[in-house]
Design a protein around this motif. Structure first.
Motif, short mmCIF file in Angstrom:
data_model
loop_
_atom_site.label_atom_id
_atom_site.label_comp_id
_atom_site.label_asym_id
_atom_site.label_seq_id
_atom_site.Cartn_x
_atom_site.Cartn_y
_atom_site.Cartn_z
N UNK A 1 39.50 43.79 43.71
CA UNK A 1 39.80 42.43 43.91
C UNK A 1 41.51 42.07 43.87
N UNK B 1 42.21 43.11 47.46
CA UNK B 1 42.04 42.17 48.50
C UNK B 1 43.08 40.87 48.38
N UNK C 1 44.77 40.97 51.70
CA UNK C 1 44.10 40.06 52.67
C UNK C 1 44.73 38.65 52.48
N UNK D 1 37.62 37.41 38.35
CA UNK D 1 36.95 37.96 39.40
C UNK D 1 35.86 39.16 38.89
N UNK E 1 32.46 38.73 38.17
CA UNK E 1 31.16 38.28 39.02
C UNK E 1 30.07 39.58 39.25
N UNK E 2 29.06 39.14 39.13
CA UNK E 2 28.02 40.22 38.80
C UNK E 2 27.60 41.05 39.98
N UNK E 3 27.62 40.60 41.09
CA UNK E 3 26.91 40.98 42.38
C UNK E 3 27.57 42.57 42.88
N UNK F 1 26.55 44.28 45.19
CA UNK F 1 26.22 44.20 46.68
C UNK F 1 27.60 43.70 47.10
N UNK F 2 28.12 42.71 46.50
CA UNK F 2 29.38 42.00 47.03
C UNK F 2 30.53 42.78 46.77
N UNK G 1 30.41 45.67 49.34
CA UNK G 1 30.70 44.98 50.99
C UNK G 1 32.22 44.69 50.98
N UNK G 2 32.79 44.22 49.90
CA UNK G 2 34.17 43.89 50.16
C UNK G 2 35.17 45.33 49.93
N UNK H 1 34.84 46.29 53.68
CA UNK H 1 35.54 45.46 54.49
C UNK H 1 36.97 45.71 54.31
#
Ligand SMILES: [Mn+2]
Ligand SMILES: [Mn+2]
Ligand SMILES: [Mn+2]
Ligand SMILES: [Mn+2]
Lengths: 216, 216
Positions: free
Chosen positions: B80, B83, B87, B102, B105-107, B109-110, B113-114, B117
């Motif tokens: 994060x 990012x 970004x 941040x 945040x549990x996902x 997958x997120x 992907x981040x 990305x």
DNA sequence: TAAAATTTTTAGATTAGTCTAAAATTATTA
DNA sequence: TAATAATTTTAGACTAATCTAAAAATTTTA
């Protein structure tokens, strides 16, 4: 500033207020999957903080400051959903739960920069409008496909049901945001509808027609 | 799965373990700005969940599953931060507090992907290594500028102090990650150091030299 | 190695959010 | 409009995380 839980209550009250002016304890309990007794406790706390107008047994409305907070949570929710779909390639039925967590990240600077990074999108992946940095947005009036008569046209612009099941169904049927639809036929008996989408006939039930929203 | 608080304890224990093998109650209390009595309570809970090895009065170590969780939090924190800087154009001294939120945040997958990305960055804006999706990363061994002797060279690769004050100071001095430095002179009296960076002389105190890390 | 100092744990409260069960209030309906 | 039903609030209890103050254990030191 406010707890996670307080924010969820304010957001729930905001959404319920769009339907019914004053919001009841039981409506909130249902929306938040909790019990009426718990809601009453929280309403007292929110009233103490002057985030809601609350008189025992009379239901609640948001105060201006309560509404401001609710809208900021919704702004964050929808911007994160947009980010997840547009930048991280999540599907539109996969983003809600993650956004439920992300919406509580407190930094306003973060969300304003995220907004700019994405080019200030106006609608989230489900067609819901994204409040701007000042909390302003127009609630575009959409109507359900079921409100159309034969031969009328519309552009798919939103959904009334945000469940994964419904979104996945729409995806499979290629009934996605932005598509132009035309009502080819309405069945008198069950009110199911045959749509014309990109020259293909798509048969949807009354329930689907009620939950699929269009602009004209 | 685990609460924010549990995650913060595991992360703190992980960081402290890098210094001292077994971690004491007071060390944790200091790191988390809480009281020893509170720490003891939490240690019991984490021990019950088999996330730490804990024997009264003996200090704690992480179990393999505790360590795995700690590393996943650190992965999220550092991705994060990357990012936010790369970004969203935050400065390197502005991102830590937002990342503290941040990181919970549990996902998975997120975060995976981040990571993709952003092109799977290996280091965060402060030079700290980012664990991969499996929790693997090499702790590169950096040494402080103060460990160099005259005429030795190095590449600025990390910081020991992550405070805004220190990061802003480095930024002003143009002592940022990736720059090559050479020790021009060491003052015998106060151990301050004159560096050569891009042909400019930069005078730093012993304290700064201790907190600025380089690779060779 | 015994006293003193420090660290850690326990005991007992407090606050936020939740629950069930019972009481109070409001709405319905006969 | 009085009984009944439904809704809402109160009362009392529980869990998670925290605190202060006191007790227990460990470490230091003389
Ligand atoms: Mn959503
Ligand atoms: Mn949405
Ligand atoms: Mn950080
Ligand atoms: Mn960092």
């Amino acid at each position: 500033m406010n707890t996670f839980t307080e924010e969820n209550y304010l957001k729930a009250i905001y959404h319920l207020s769009l339907q019914s002016e004053s919001v009841s304890t039981n409506q909130i309990a249902a929306a938040l999957n909790t019990k009426a007794a718990s809601v009453t406790d929280m309403l007292k706390k929110l009233a103490d903080k002057e985030l809601i107008n609350y008189a025992k047994y009379q239901g609640v409305t948001l105060t201006p400051s309560g509404e401001k907070i609710a809208i900021s949570i919704i702004r964050k929710h929808r911007l994160w959903e947009y980010f997840l779909v547009e930048k991280l390639n999540f599907k539109w039925d996969e983003v809600h739960d993650v956004a439920e967590e992300l919406e509580h990240i407190s930094s306003k600077e973060l969300i304003d920069r995220l907004d700019n990074f994405m080019g200030n999108p106006r609608y989230d992946p489900h067609g819901d409008p994204i409040p701007d940095s000042n909390g302003l947005f127009k609630t575009h009036e959409l109507k359900p496909v079921s409100a159309l008569t034969t031969n009328e046209k519309g552009i798919i612009s939103g959904v009334r049901d945000h469940s994964s099941a419904f979104l996945q169904y729409l995806e499979r049927m290629q009934l996605t945001i932005g598509k132009t639809i035309k009502v080819a036929e309405i069945n008198d008996y069950d009110h199911s509808v045959i749509l014309l989408v990109e020259d293909k006939k798509i048969h949807i039930s009354r329930e689907v027609a009620n939950n699929l929203l269009i602009s004209i």
